[in-house]
Scaffold this active site. Structure first.
Site, PDB file in Angstrom:
ATOM      1  N   HIS A  86      -6.759 -13.884 -14.031  1.00  0.00           N
ATOM      2  CA  HIS A  86      -6.044 -13.469 -15.237  1.00  0.00           C
ATOM      3  C   HIS A  86      -4.584 -13.270 -14.874  1.00  0.00           C
ATOM      4  O   HIS A  86      -4.253 -12.819 -13.774  1.00  0.00           O
ATOM      5  CB  HIS A  86      -6.627 -12.167 -15.785  1.00  0.00           C
ATOM      6  CG  HIS A  86      -5.912 -11.673 -17.013  1.00  0.00           C
ATOM      7  ND1 HIS A  86      -6.091 -12.226 -18.260  1.00  0.00           N
ATOM      8  CD2 HIS A  86      -4.992 -10.687 -17.164  1.00  0.00           C
ATOM      9  CE1 HIS A  86      -5.323 -11.600 -19.131  1.00  0.00           C
ATOM     10  NE2 HIS A  86      -4.651 -10.660 -18.496  1.00  0.00           N
TER      11      HIS A  86
ATOM     12  N   CYS B 144       0.815  -1.215   0.000  1.00  0.00           N
ATOM     13  CA  CYS B 144       0.000   0.000   0.000  1.00  0.00           C
ATOM     14  C   CYS B 144       0.847   1.262   0.000  1.00  0.00           C
ATOM     15  O   CYS B 144       0.324   2.362  -0.168  1.00  0.00           O
ATOM     16  CB  CYS B 144      -0.946  -0.014   1.201  1.00  0.00           C
ATOM     17  SG  CYS B 144      -2.562  -0.709   0.786  1.00  0.00           S
TER      18      CYS B 144
ATOM     19  N   ASP C 261     -11.091  -1.277   7.126  1.00  0.00           N
ATOM     20  CA  ASP C 261      -9.757  -1.829   7.352  1.00  0.00           C
ATOM     21  C   ASP C 261      -8.743  -0.716   7.129  1.00  0.00           C
ATOM     22  O   ASP C 261      -8.899   0.126   6.247  1.00  0.00           O
ATOM     23  CB  ASP C 261      -9.473  -3.042   6.455  1.00  0.00           C
ATOM     24  CG  ASP C 261      -9.619  -2.745   4.978  1.00  0.00           C
ATOM     25  OD1 ASP C 261     -10.394  -1.831   4.615  1.00  0.00           O
ATOM     26  OD2 ASP C 261      -8.983  -3.438   4.160  1.00  0.00           O
TER      27      ASP C 261
ATOM     28  N   ASP D 259      -8.673  -5.456  -4.941  1.00  0.00           N
ATOM     29  CA  ASP D 259      -7.436  -4.877  -4.431  1.00  0.00           C
ATOM     30  C   ASP D 259      -6.258  -5.596  -5.061  1.00  0.00           C
ATOM     31  O   ASP D 259      -6.356  -6.784  -5.371  1.00  0.00           O
ATOM     32  CB  ASP D 259      -7.352  -5.004  -2.909  1.00  0.00           C
ATOM     33  CG  ASP D 259      -6.915  -3.698  -2.248  1.00  0.00           C
ATOM     34  OD1 ASP D 259      -5.985  -3.061  -2.777  1.00  0.00           O
ATOM     35  OD2 ASP D 259      -7.506  -3.328  -1.223  1.00  0.00           O
TER      36      ASP D 259
END
Length: 719
Positions: free
Chosen positions: A521, A400, A605, A447
């Site tokens: 994918h 992140c 979160d 995400d």
């Protein structure tokens, strides 16, 4: 023209973080082999240097001075580290088995795991004593015992050089503490048989001067809580018992199918085993052409030969033989800052020998403390304006820490039209939606993470827990997932291996959460990125950012600090033990925490925008504010120390701009630290907060009540 990184084509797996492999990794970092992917498998993030153990026991060195930081070393070498003990090698499939993860495939492997001890097989030893290796448990127990008050009684089993060094070091340390001590060295034969008579006599005198009793030719019956019982009926008083005898190879080596000598891997002059793709070095190997005793000096001297021969086995260069020296300088600690040196039949002892031993030991460890600084590529002389500013002063973070800033994201999303379908509801925030299909309430989120570790299995576990966080934060039950994978360029064989590790790990995490992974994918690019799109089912309306009420208590289920720790790890500034603990926090699922927090008024979160950014999201959506108790907020080991050094994640400044009214400096800076797979942040009724927090702690979460929601808008820190 864009020039992508060179593809990976061969896997080199180093099993164990022994001295040979540590030196090899250092050499690899200075001269890597393009196309080779290097993996290190070791039970822990550090590898202790046994040569300094007596000095630590005596009090001459701190515990940290003994450790080679394998995570720092691996980062320098561009290698991935798998924290776990090898349990076997499948020589047919060329795979290494490690508990709790998919098999690790290799083209070439090397084993440098050292030896273990059969002391625990002695009756009572496992319950009342500790082996000198592995060093971690021994060191912790010795430090505790040394600090206890009153008289001491210590016994060391095994009268070789290692046992003699240990008992003399213990005697010195206890004397320095002012504790009267009974110290005994026990052997089933004669002690010090590996040294010449003159040296042995010097060591015996040193032990006598330290008040150590020597018992030779004694067979031990069992070890009890306060004594060692001998077969002849004698009892040797001992509150602290350790063993420096009974060295043996690890049991899993016997199941490999490799040719062995007394359980040790037989290797030829090139350090190759009976399988030419598997090498071995150090104490776990037996040199068939030039047998030598088990000694660290040989492991150290094998490193440059192993480095060259592994590269040759991977396709570069020619193989060469290892020719071990016939004798070597033995330096034996005598308790205090005195040592004995012996070579070629001559021995000298005294403080000068200790200084020489300390000089050699410190030089060896400095090879890993002061890793060479590799030059960063220079920018082209001619470049567009703003390039230097965009690059910044440090590499872009992963996880992140690589997230697009909140301001840029909000601006982009603000221009999107609202949903026109009646069965689609956008939820407060930017990464989730509610889908109504008949009477079913289904939430959907996505995400993905830019990798910050070279281990695809670990990165997959973190990415899956991270993506599931949105589902858990909404109080939903995970239902289905698809994966989106970008691999760095690699050969078809490595593509197969890597995808197998990723999908096996993803299936394990997703299924454990109660969902199914149904496809995805994949493609190749410049670097590894792993993401998941997930759906979840809600029995009631999902918990969202809105709904918090003034007076609600704020509960956080995980400590802060993953952003600064991962930024420091990339820069080689974080201790390996801190990084390992951070990984352990990131892979902890939040499913049970979500169940315990099912009655929360609002929940999210804590991820890329940091605690301050995500709390502000709850406050704004709920029409109120919040006050944080800075002292109550848990942080990860090392996070505060690194933050105070000025280490920051890439997105820190963007996160800081979210709540400019908050103070900065010290622990407050961690409020803006981007979290990867962070904890849940919930607003709950204040009268139930402590009960809920206690339940979370009982379930294994380091939860804390960190503040309150307020009538007044904005965020504040309670002083």
């Amino acid at each position: 023209m864009h020039l992508p990184p060179l593809p990976l084509t061969r896997d080199l797996v180093l099993i164990g973080g022994g001295h040979t492999h540590a030196l090899l990794l250092r050499k690899w970092g200075m001269n890597p082999l393009p196309g080779a992917r290097v993996t290190v498998i070791n039970p822990g993030p550090t590898a202790p240097y046994s040569g300094m153990l007596p000095g630590f026991v005596a009090g001459h060195y701190s515990r940290s001075e003994l450790d080679i930081d394998l995570l720092k070393l691996a980062r320098f070498a561009g290698a991935r580290v798998i924290l776990g003990a090898a349990q076997g090698i499948d020589t047919d499939r060329h795979e290494v088995h490690v508990a709790g993860r998919p098999p690790v495939a290799f083209d070439v492997a090397s084993v440098n795991v050292g030896i273990t001890s059969d002391m625990p097989a002695l009756p009572g030893f496992a319950e009342h004593a500790v082996t000198a290796k592995p060093m971690g448990s021994f060191a912790a127990q010795w430090v505790r015992y040394l600090e206890e008050p009153g008289d001491a009684s210590v016994a060391v089993i095994g009268g070789g050089v290692a046992g003699a060094e240990l008992i003399m070091a213990m005697a010195h340390a206890l004397r320095e503490k002012g504790r009267a001590a009974q110290l005994t060295l026990i052997d089933n034969a004669q002690i010090l048989t590996a040294t010449l008579p003159k040296a042995a006599a010097t060591i015996r005198k040193a032990m006598a001067d330290l008040g150590i009793e020597i018992i030779e030719g004694a067979t031990i019956s069992h070890v009890a809580a306060d004594h060692v019982a001998l077969d002849d009926g004698r009892q040797v008083a001992a509150q602290f018992v350790t063993g420096a005898a009974g060295a043996k190879p690890y049991g899993w080596i016997a199941k490999t199918g490799l040719d062995l000598q007394d359980g040790f891997i037989r290797v030829n002059a090139h350090l190759q085993s009976s399988d030419p793709a598997i090498f071995a070095a150090g104490d776990c190997a037996h040199l068939t052409e030039n047998p030598r005793p088990k000694a660290g000096v040989y492991a150290v001297r094998e490193a440059p030969i192993l480095f060259r021969n592994l590269r040759a086995a991977l396709g570069s260069g020619t193989i060469r033989p290892y020719e071990p020296q016939k004798d070597y300088l033995k330096l034996i600690s005598l308790g205090g800052k005195s040592a004995l040196g012996e070579r070629l039949g001559t021995s000298l002892s005294g403080p000068l020998m200790w200084k020489w031993k300390n000089h050699i030991d410190q030089n060896f460890m400095n090879k890993f403390r002061d890793l060479p600084q590799m030059k960063t590529p220079t920018l082209p002389r001619h470049h567009a304006a703003g390039l230097i500013e965009a690059l910044g002063e440090k590499p872009m973070c992963g996880g992140c820490g690589a997230k697009v800033g909140r301001g840029a994201l909000r601006t982009a999303l603000a221009d999107l039209p609202p949903p026109s379908r009646s069965d689609v509801t956008s939820l407060p925030g930017d990464d989730a939606a509610l889908l109504n299909t008949g009477s079913e309430r289904q939430v959907m989120t996505t995400d993905h993470l830019r990798s910050f570790t070279h281990d695809p299995a670990l990165m997959t576990r973190i990415a899956a827990v991270h993506a599931l966080g949105d589902i858990w934060a909404m109080g939903a039950r995970p239902q289905a997932a698809t994966a989106t994978i970008i691999l760095p360029r690699m050969s078809p064989a490595l593509q197969h291996r890597t995808m197998a590790e990723i999908m096996a790990t993803a299936a394990d995490v997703i299924r454990s959460a109660g969902a199914e992974i149904v496809g995805g994918h994949s493609s190749m690019g410049d670097e590894m990125t792993i993401g998941f799109t997930l759906t979840g089912l809600c029995d009631t309306d999902p918990i969202t950012l809105s709904g918090a009420k003034p007076g609600d208590a704020l509960i956080l289920t995980k400590p802060l600090g993953s952003g600064v720790l991962m930024a420091a790890e990339m820069a080689g500034a974080a201790k390996g033990e801190w990084v390992a603990a951070t990984y352990a926090q990131m892979v902890q699922p939040q499913g049970k925490a979500s169940e315990i927090l099912a009655g929360a008024h609002a929940m999210t979160d804590v991820t890329g925008f940091g605690l301050a950014g995500h709390l502000l999201g709850i406050a704004e959506a709920s029409g109120c504010g919040a006050t944080l108790d800075l002292d109550a907020i848990p942080v990860m080991d090392g996070a505060l120390e690194l933050s105070q050094q000025g280490i920051r994640s890439t997105i820190f400044e963007d996160n800081r701009a979210i709540a400019p009214e908050l103070l900065t400096g010290g622990k407050a800076d961690l409020l803006f630290d981007p979290q990867t797979a962070g904890g849940l942040l919930a607003a709950v009724s204040s009268d139930r907060a402590q009960v809920i927090c206690d339940s979370l702690r009982e379930a294994g979460y380091p939860a804390a009540i960190i503040g309150r929601m307020t009538e007044a808008p904005g965020l504040r820190i309670h002083n």
